[in-house]
Design a protein around this motif. Structure first.
Motif, PDB file in Angstrom:
ATOM      1  N   UNK A 101       0.808  -1.198   0.000  1.00 17.95           N
ATOM      2  CA  UNK A 101       0.000   0.000   0.000  1.00 17.95           C
ATOM      3  C   UNK A 101       0.848   1.258   0.000  1.00 17.95           C
ATOM      4  N   UNK A 102       2.091   1.177  -0.408  1.00 19.94           N
ATOM      5  CA  UNK A 102       2.919   2.363  -0.304  1.00 19.94           C
ATOM      6  C   UNK A 102       3.185   3.001  -1.646  1.00 19.94           C
ATOM      7  N   UNK A 103       3.571   2.199  -2.627  1.00 16.18           N
ATOM      8  CA  UNK A 103       3.909   2.815  -3.904  1.00 16.18           C
ATOM      9  C   UNK A 103       2.721   2.810  -4.845  1.00 16.18           C
ATOM     10  N   UNK A 104       1.576   3.303  -4.380  1.00 13.44           N
ATOM     11  CA  UNK A 104       0.406   3.401  -5.233  1.00 13.44           C
ATOM     12  C   UNK A 104       0.645   4.429  -6.311  1.00 13.44           C
ATOM     13  N   UNK A 105       1.258   5.547  -5.955  1.00  9.26           N
ATOM     14  CA  UNK A 105       1.646   6.554  -6.931  1.00  9.26           C
ATOM     15  C   UNK A 105       3.086   6.365  -7.323  1.00  9.26           C
ATOM     16  N   UNK A 114      -6.204   8.569   0.212  1.00  8.08           N
ATOM     17  CA  UNK A 114      -5.725   9.313  -0.955  1.00  8.08           C
ATOM     18  C   UNK A 114      -4.506  10.128  -0.523  1.00  8.08           C
ATOM     19  N   UNK A 115      -3.314   9.856  -1.100  1.00  5.60           N
ATOM     20  CA  UNK A 115      -2.106  10.564  -0.673  1.00  5.60           C
ATOM     21  C   UNK A 115      -2.212  12.081  -0.788  1.00  5.60           C
ATOM     22  N   UNK A 116      -2.806  12.581  -1.860  1.00  3.31           N
ATOM     23  CA  UNK A 116      -2.907  14.034  -2.007  1.00  3.31           C
ATOM     24  C   UNK A 116      -3.807  14.648  -0.938  1.00  3.31           C
ATOM     25  N   UNK A 117      -4.917  13.986  -0.656  1.00  7.19           N
ATOM     26  CA  UNK A 117      -5.799  14.466   0.399  1.00  7.19           C
ATOM     27  C   UNK A 117      -5.096  14.394   1.749  1.00  7.19           C
ATOM     28  N   UNK A 167      -2.377   3.506   6.071  1.00  5.60           N
ATOM     29  CA  UNK A 167      -2.047   3.321   4.672  1.00  5.60           C
ATOM     30  C   UNK A 167      -0.599   3.598   4.323  1.00  5.60           C
ATOM     31  N   UNK A 168       0.032   2.641   3.646  1.00 11.02           N
ATOM     32  CA  UNK A 168       1.441   2.789   3.282  1.00 11.02           C
ATOM     33  C   UNK A 168       1.669   3.937   2.305  1.00 11.02           C
ATOM     34  N   UNK A 169       0.749   4.109   1.340  1.00 12.67           N
ATOM     35  CA  UNK A 169       0.920   5.196   0.379  1.00 12.67           C
ATOM     36  C   UNK A 169       0.845   6.550   1.066  1.00 12.67           C
ATOM     37  N   UNK A 170       0.038   6.638   2.114  1.00 14.89           N
ATOM     38  CA  UNK A 170      -0.086   7.879   2.878  1.00 14.89           C
ATOM     39  C   UNK A 170       1.215   8.151   3.631  1.00 14.89           C
ATOM     40  N   UNK A 185      -0.561   2.623  10.951  1.00 16.72           N
ATOM     41  CA  UNK A 185      -1.601   1.590  10.879  1.00 16.72           C
ATOM     42  C   UNK A 185      -1.357   0.766   9.622  1.00 16.72           C
ATOM     43  N   UNK A 186      -0.355  -0.048   9.676  1.00 21.58           N
ATOM     44  CA  UNK A 186       0.069  -0.895   8.577  1.00 21.58           C
ATOM     45  C   UNK A 186       1.323  -1.628   9.005  1.00 21.58           C
ATOM     46  N   UNK A 187       1.729  -2.603   8.213  1.00 22.71           N
ATOM     47  CA  UNK A 187       2.823  -3.456   8.658  1.00 22.71           C
ATOM     48  C   UNK A 187       3.795  -3.799   7.538  1.00 22.71           C
ATOM     49  N   UNK A 188       4.002  -2.892   6.583  1.00 16.83           N
ATOM     50  CA  UNK A 188       4.945  -3.201   5.515  1.00 16.83           C
ATOM     51  C   UNK A 188       6.386  -3.087   5.997  1.00 16.83           C
TER      52      UNK A 188
END
Length: 421
Positions: free
Chosen positions: A1-5, A103-106, A126-129, A147-150
């Motif tokens: 969930x981190x490199x969505x963008x 949403x990372x931008x939000x 969220x990893x992307x956040x 709140x994630x575990x990557x």
């Protein structure tokens, strides 16, 4: 969930926060006296003579909204009780909340609004956040309760996670299938996973375990926007999978389990923690989930009879009599508050409630006991390693609180000990 963008997008977002954020590193660190005539305690952004403010960035409107809403219940439950007991360092704990919508931008915009007024981030979902916010969190020396575990977030010294990582969870999931569900060398296993740091981090673990035990791995990558798992279930059935690993969100879990049942694909499904919410038991897939769905996570199922879990459950039921407690939602945020509490309390003892002081206090915690809320004790002294290494295995049960029944005590598969990131 981190490199969505893309990496470029993440860096652009980071630059935006750096240019527009209100917070700086310890700009008010000259110190002010704590209450009760105690020796002066250094303070900075987010800390005054009578309050400590933590920022919370959950998903309240996106794909993980059920978990995000549950998380805020758990956080408020903990801090309300803490404040009634006198707070920390003579100060009340305030919670500043902004919805990210996953949403990372939000999330960047929300962070800009709160960054100058918080000592740290009590929860970010969220990893992307986290990826978008981390450069500025590091610059401002804040701690961030993730709140994630990557494992891809390691070795950031600013990020705290509750337990072990997705790759280790997946290794434990395969071990469970081998030792408890009859999986054997030569069998085929499906893995349905989100693109990005959540699903792809879990995939690293399943690939390691599959190679080690001579298993064939059928991979199906999806995005949060994919809601219908018809194609994925068809692929798994065609391949003759004997089990399915799941590293996505609850909406996809309902589709997967329901379609597998309708297609007579009667095999065990083992999910990472974010793949479960008890609200799934209100969907048409409830029977299919109860028959075959399992969860592997450092977070305790609410059926566990430990002191910490039962204290949480009693308090939750009293405060939210119509609510639905969950291991990966309300209990997780409760555990995150326990971690923040321990760090803030130690920082108070060290007379340093600046952002850097709280971060240093976090890394001095080497055996934090959450009373069984998180499996084992937590050691935050080495940012390159997850603070925990044990997991619970649970099965969906309509009769269990939170919908999960623990299968035995927390443990770690032997394979996980030899896994190298």
């Amino acid at each position: 969930m981190r490199r969505v963008g893309s990496i470029a997008t993440v860096l652009a977002l980071a630059v935006t926060v750096a240019a527009c954020g209100k917070g700086g590193a310890e700009e008010n660190a000259g110190g002010e006296p704590a209450g009760g005539g105690e020796a002066a305690v250094k303070t900075g952004p987010g800390t005054t003579a009578d309050a400590i403010t933590l920022g919370y960035l959950p998903d309240l409107s996106g794909v993980f909204a059920p978990n995000g809403k549950a998380m805020m219940e758990g956080a408020n439950l903990y801090w309300d009780a803490k404040n009634k007991a006198g707070g920390i360092c003579g100060r009340q704990i305030k919670v500043s909340v902004q919805d990210t919508g996953y949403d990372p931008q939000k999330a960047v915009a929300a962070y800009q609004q709160m960054s100058g007024d918080v000592v740290g981030l009590g929860l970010v979902l969220g990893s992307s956040i986290v990826s978008a916010l981390l450069p500025n969190v590091q610059q401002e020396s804040m701690f961030l309760n993730f709140a994630g575990w990557t494992s891809d977030i390691l070795p950031s010294e600013n990020v705290a996670i509750a337990g072990t990582t997705y790759d280790i969870e997946a290794i434990n999931a395969v071990d469970f299938l081998l030792t408890q569900k009859g999986l054997k060398s030569g069998d085929t296993v499906g893995h349905l996973y989100f693109e990005g740091d959540y699903g792809e981090n879990a995939l690293k673990g399943s690939e390691f375990a599959a190679e080690k035990h001579g298993l064939k791995l059928v991979k199906q990558k999806i995005t949060p926007a994919d809601q219908d798992m018809t194609g994925q279930v068809a692929a798994f059935k065609k391949a003759g999978v004997k089990a399915i690993l799941f590293s996505a969100a609850p909406p996809q879990a309902a589709s997967l389990a329901g379609l597998a049942a309708s297609q007579k694909l009667d095999v065990p499904i083992v999910a990472n923690g974010p793949g479960w919410t008890p609200q799934l038991l209100t969907t048409p897939a409830a029977d299919a989930l109860a028959a075959n769905y399992h969860v592997v996570s450092s977070m305790a199922p609410l059926s566990v009879q430990s002191e910490g879990v039962q204290k949480f459950l009693s308090a939750y039921q009293a405060k939210y009599p119509e609510g639905t407690p969950s291991s990966n939602g309300s209990l997780y945020a409760y555990a995150g508050a326990q971690i923040a509490d321990a760090a803030l309390t130690k920082a108070c003892e060290d007379k340093d409630l600046t952002r850097k002081g709280v971060l240093d206090a976090l890394h001095s915690l080497t055996a934090l006991d959450t009373g069984g809320v998180v499996a084992g004790t937590l050691d935050f002294s080495d940012p390159a390693s997850p603070p925990g290494n044990l997991v619970y295995i649970a099965k969906v049960s309509k009769d269990a609180p939170g919908g999960l029944e623990a299968l035995g005590e927390p443990s770690q598969a032997a394979d996980a000990e030899s896994f190298k990131r």
